[in-house]
Write a protein that holds these residues in place. Structure first.
Motif, short mmCIF file in Angstrom:
data_model
loop_
_atom_site.label_atom_id
_atom_site.label_comp_id
_atom_site.label_asym_id
_atom_site.label_seq_id
_atom_site.Cartn_x
_atom_site.Cartn_y
_atom_site.Cartn_z
N VAL A 72 -3.69 -6.39 -1.52
CA VAL A 72 -3.40 -6.03 -0.12
C VAL A 72 -2.20 -5.09 -0.08
CG1 VAL A 72 -2.58 -6.94 2.09
CG2 VAL A 72 -4.46 -8.07 0.88
N ASN A 73 -1.18 -5.38 -0.88
CA ASN A 73 0.01 -4.54 -0.92
C ASN A 73 -0.33 -3.11 -1.35
OD1 ASN A 73 2.83 -4.02 -0.82
ND2 ASN A 73 2.92 -4.21 -3.04
N ARG A 74 -1.17 -2.97 -2.36
CA ARG A 74 -1.59 -1.64 -2.80
C ARG A 74 -2.33 -0.90 -1.69
NH1 ARG A 74 -2.39 -4.45 -7.59
NH2 ARG A 74 -4.58 -4.81 -7.13
N GLU A 75 -3.19 -1.63 -0.99
CA GLU A 75 -3.96 -1.01 0.10
C GLU A 75 -3.03 -0.59 1.23
OE1 GLU A 75 -7.04 0.52 2.39
OE2 GLU A 75 -6.88 0.13 0.24
N VAL A 76 -2.07 -1.42 1.57
CA VAL A 76 -1.12 -1.07 2.64
C VAL A 76 -0.29 0.15 2.23
CG1 VAL A 76 0.98 -1.86 3.84
CG2 VAL A 76 -1.01 -3.37 3.67
N ALA A 77 0.16 0.17 0.98
CA ALA A 77 0.94 1.32 0.48
C ALA A 77 0.09 2.59 0.54
CB ALA A 77 1.44 1.04 -0.93
N LEU A 80 -0.16 3.65 4.14
CA LEU A 80 1.12 4.20 4.61
C LEU A 80 1.31 5.63 4.10
CD1 LEU A 80 3.61 1.20 4.31
CD2 LEU A 80 2.92 2.39 6.40
N ASP A 81 0.96 5.83 2.84
CA ASP A 81 1.06 7.19 2.28
C ASP A 81 0.18 8.16 3.07
OD1 ASP A 81 2.90 6.48 0.33
OD2 ASP A 81 1.38 6.24 -1.26
N LEU A 82 -1.05 7.78 3.36
CA LEU A 82 -1.96 8.63 4.14
C LEU A 82 -1.39 8.90 5.53
CD1 LEU A 82 -5.45 7.11 3.20
CD2 LEU A 82 -4.49 9.31 2.46
N THR A 83 -0.86 7.84 6.15
CA THR A 83 -0.30 7.99 7.50
C THR A 83 0.91 8.91 7.47
OG1 THR A 83 -1.07 5.78 8.08
CG2 THR A 83 0.65 6.73 9.48
N MET A 84 1.80 8.74 6.49
CA MET A 84 2.98 9.61 6.40
C MET A 84 2.57 11.06 6.14
SD MET A 84 5.85 7.10 4.58
CE MET A 84 5.51 7.75 3.00
#
Length: 96
Positions: A72-77, A80-84
């Motif tokens: 889950v942490n990898r997916e959130v990261a 977040l990268d895509l969003t940034m």
């Protein structure tokens, strides 16, 4: 007959029998105590084995949970990268 100065053969035999019975009682008492202690130790070993099994199951569940959280942490990261990146792209368009 026998001498009056020493114990008779019957008294000697009775004394030896009494000593042997005392030794037998002591040996039986030791054996019973040893058996009782073995039962206690056996119960303790069973309890420890049950605790070990329970702890192993808890550890397996915890390891699975950690693996899930890492995923889950990898997916959130990643998100977040895509969003940034998307935000940077939008800001770049408006800054120009």
């Amino acid at each position: 007959m026998g001498s009056t100065t020493g114990p008779s053969r019957l008294e000697t035999a009775a004394s030896r029998l009494k000593t042997a019975l005392g030794a037998l009682e002591t040996a039986v008492a030791r054996k019973l105590e040893n058996d009782r202690q073995q039962v206690v130790v056996h119960k303790q070993v069973e309890a420890l084995q049950a605790d070990r099994s329970r702890l192993a199951e808890d550890l397996d569940r915890s390891a699975d949970r950690v693996a899930d959280l890492e995923s889950v942490n990898r997916e959130v990261a990643r998100r977040l990268d895509l969003t940034m990146d998307a935000i940077r792209g939008v800001l770049a368009r408006y800054e120009s």
